[in-house]
Write a protein that holds these residues in place. Structure first.
Motif, PDB file in Angstrom:
ATOM      1  N   THR A 199       9.049   0.831  -8.046  1.00  0.00           N
ATOM      2  CA  THR A 199       7.786   0.779  -8.268  1.00  0.00           C
ATOM      3  C   THR A 199       7.147   1.231  -9.732  1.00  0.00           C
ATOM      4  OG1 THR A 199       7.332   2.851  -7.468  1.00  0.00           O
ATOM      5  CG2 THR A 199       7.175   1.076  -5.776  1.00  0.00           C
ATOM      6  N   THR A 200       8.141   1.946 -10.420  1.00  0.00           N
ATOM      7  CA  THR A 200       7.803   2.461 -11.856  1.00  0.00           C
ATOM      8  C   THR A 200       9.095   1.972 -12.803  1.00  0.00           C
ATOM      9  OG1 THR A 200       8.570   4.657 -11.422  1.00  0.00           O
ATOM     10  CG2 THR A 200       6.449   4.027 -10.947  1.00  0.00           C
ATOM     11  N   GLY A 239       0.925  -1.271  -0.105  1.00  0.00           N
ATOM     12  CA  GLY A 239      -0.024   0.039  -0.094  1.00  0.00           C
ATOM     13  C   GLY A 239       0.780   1.350   0.123  1.00  0.00           C
ATOM     14  N   TYR A 240       2.129   1.306  -0.218  1.00  0.00           N
ATOM     15  CA  TYR A 240       3.065   2.351  -0.085  1.00  0.00           C
ATOM     16  C   TYR A 240       3.633   2.671  -1.469  1.00  0.00           C
ATOM     17  CZ  TYR A 240       2.295   1.969   4.940  1.00  0.00           C
ATOM     18  OH  TYR A 240       1.619   1.827   5.997  1.00  0.00           O
ATOM     19  N   GLN A 241       3.698   1.684  -2.513  1.00  0.00           N
ATOM     20  CA  GLN A 241       3.877   1.949  -3.868  1.00  0.00           C
ATOM     21  C   GLN A 241       3.620   3.212  -4.474  1.00  0.00           C
ATOM     22  OE1 GLN A 241       2.474  -1.269  -2.911  1.00  0.00           O
ATOM     23  NE2 GLN A 241       4.686  -1.482  -2.149  1.00  0.00           N
ATOM     24  N   GLU A 242       2.643   3.738  -4.381  1.00  0.00           N
ATOM     25  CA  GLU A 242       2.370   4.980  -4.908  1.00  0.00           C
ATOM     26  C   GLU A 242       3.481   6.237  -4.365  1.00  0.00           C
ATOM     27  OE1 GLU A 242      -1.346   7.430  -3.218  1.00  0.00           O
ATOM     28  OE2 GLU A 242      -1.541   5.347  -2.175  1.00  0.00           O
ATOM     29  N   PHE A 243       3.968   5.929  -3.181  1.00  0.00           N
ATOM     30  CA  PHE A 243       4.875   7.039  -2.577  1.00  0.00           C
ATOM     31  C   PHE A 243       6.591   6.295  -3.037  1.00  0.00           C
ATOM     32  CE2 PHE A 243       1.291   6.636   0.405  1.00  0.00           C
ATOM     33  CZ  PHE A 243       0.819   7.981   0.190  1.00  0.00           C
ATOM     34  N   GLY A 244       6.459   5.393  -3.949  1.00  0.00           N
ATOM     35  CA  GLY A 244       7.722   5.135  -4.401  1.00  0.00           C
ATOM     36  C   GLY A 244       8.470   3.827  -3.553  1.00  0.00           C
ATOM     37  N   SER A 289       5.880   3.723 -16.135  1.00  0.00           N
ATOM     38  CA  SER A 289       4.609   3.070 -15.653  1.00  0.00           C
ATOM     39  C   SER A 289       4.862   2.069 -14.707  1.00  0.00           C
ATOM     40  CB  SER A 289       4.009   2.237 -16.994  1.00  0.00           C
ATOM     41  OG  SER A 289       3.725   3.002 -18.200  1.00  0.00           O
ATOM     42  N   LEU A 290       3.735   1.644 -14.123  1.00  0.00           N
ATOM     43  CA  LEU A 290       3.769   0.837 -12.955  1.00  0.00           C
ATOM     44  C   LEU A 290       4.281  -0.528 -13.393  1.00  0.00           C
ATOM     45  CD1 LEU A 290       2.596  -0.192 -10.062  1.00  0.00           C
ATOM     46  CD2 LEU A 290       0.754  -0.920 -11.309  1.00  0.00           C
TER      47      LEU A 290
END
Length: 282
Positions: free
Chosen positions: A249-250, A20-25, A225-226
């Motif tokens: 993460t990207t 749940g923290y991938q959006e923050f790298g 991208s992801l």
């Protein structure tokens, strides 16, 4: 407490990682082989995600400063408790002052030591998994002291063990799904992906596995991208990179395949130089 008397090639504390923290790298991290880590914990009666000690190729020497129960799963690392040879996938009671020695793997690449109640190291961003820049250390070193729960009333059976499927360590076929950019490959490239036996490069690690055999590449880079653990990227030089648990993460390389969860577990148990092939999951 457990004291590190001698380190192996690469030892770290890992659980199921940071979700749940991938959006923050923040990378997921976690055990490379969830199957084996889950097995060790389940035999002891721990929850499957409980933190374990993961060792690669050669394991550490450990001194126990109080009683507990342990189980070792994954690679067979020639484990000895004092002078007693230990089986994998079996429970053993450990007394104060006992020394556990994990040696070189007989088979597999990564071994997992579970202790009753799990390791009690410091949690960072929802996980105990060691990762550079997030935890104080990213690997264990000589002299480290690992907190565990003290127990002297474990009632489990220490005389039985579980027989596992050796295919987990020996099967060379890895199941994959087509990646988002798979259809951009021409027919010849697609056939080579599934008809080539790729050998694992010595440059492989917890972040990514690489292969020695290139795949001719004329694809253009993609917009960043992801990516996920198990994503297989094709670099401009034609090198295939399988992202593993500590991956970013990207990414901007074409994502041609995606390993299944079972395939990630199996790949993590392959030693450098061993061959694998890809099989499309229907």
């Amino acid at each position: 407490m457990i004291e590190i008397l001698k380190t192996g090639m690469y030892d770290s504390i890992q659980d199921f990682g940071r979700m749940g923290y991938q959006e923050f790298g923040v990378p997921m991290s976690g055990v490379m082989d969830r199957y084996s880590a889950t097995l060790a914990n389940s035999i002891l009666g721990n929850p499957s995600h409980t933190a374990v000690l993961e060792s690669t190729i050669v394991g550490p020497h450990l001194k126990f400063n109080h009683e507990t129960a342990i189980c070792i799963s994954g690679a067979d690392m020639n484990a000895k408790l004092n002078d007693l040879e230990l089986r994998t996938n079996a429970v053993y009671r450990v007394k104060q002052g006992d020394v556990l020695k994990l040696g070189k793997c007989n088979y597999g690449c990564r071994g997992y030591l579970a202790v009753l109640g799990g390791f009690q190291t410091e949690e960072q961003i929802g996980s105990l998994s060691m990762y550079k820049g997030i935890t104080a250390n990213y690997r264990l070193v000589k002299g480290d002291v690992l907190p565990i729960l003290k127990t002297n009333n474990y009632a489990g059976n220490s005389f039985s063990s579980i027989k596992i499927d050796k295919n987990h360590f020996e099967d060379y076929e890895l199941e994959v799904f087509n990646g988002p950019e798979f259809d951009k490959l021409d027919d010849n490239q697609q056939q080579k992906l599934f008809n080539t036996a790729f050998s694992i490069s010595k440059d492989s690690n917890r972040m990514a596995y690489q292969f020695n055999e290139p795949l001719e590449n004329s694809l253009q880079p993609i917009i960043t991208s992801l990516v996920l653990p198990g994503t297989i990227q094709l670099t401009p030089s034609g090198q295939l990179m399988v992202l593993m648990r500590d991956c970013q993460t990207t990414g901007g390389y074409p994502r041609v395949l995606q390993l299944t969860e079972n395939a990630i577990n199996r790949l993590s148990q392959r030693v450098f130089g061993s061959k694998i092939t890809f099989k499309c999951k229907k």
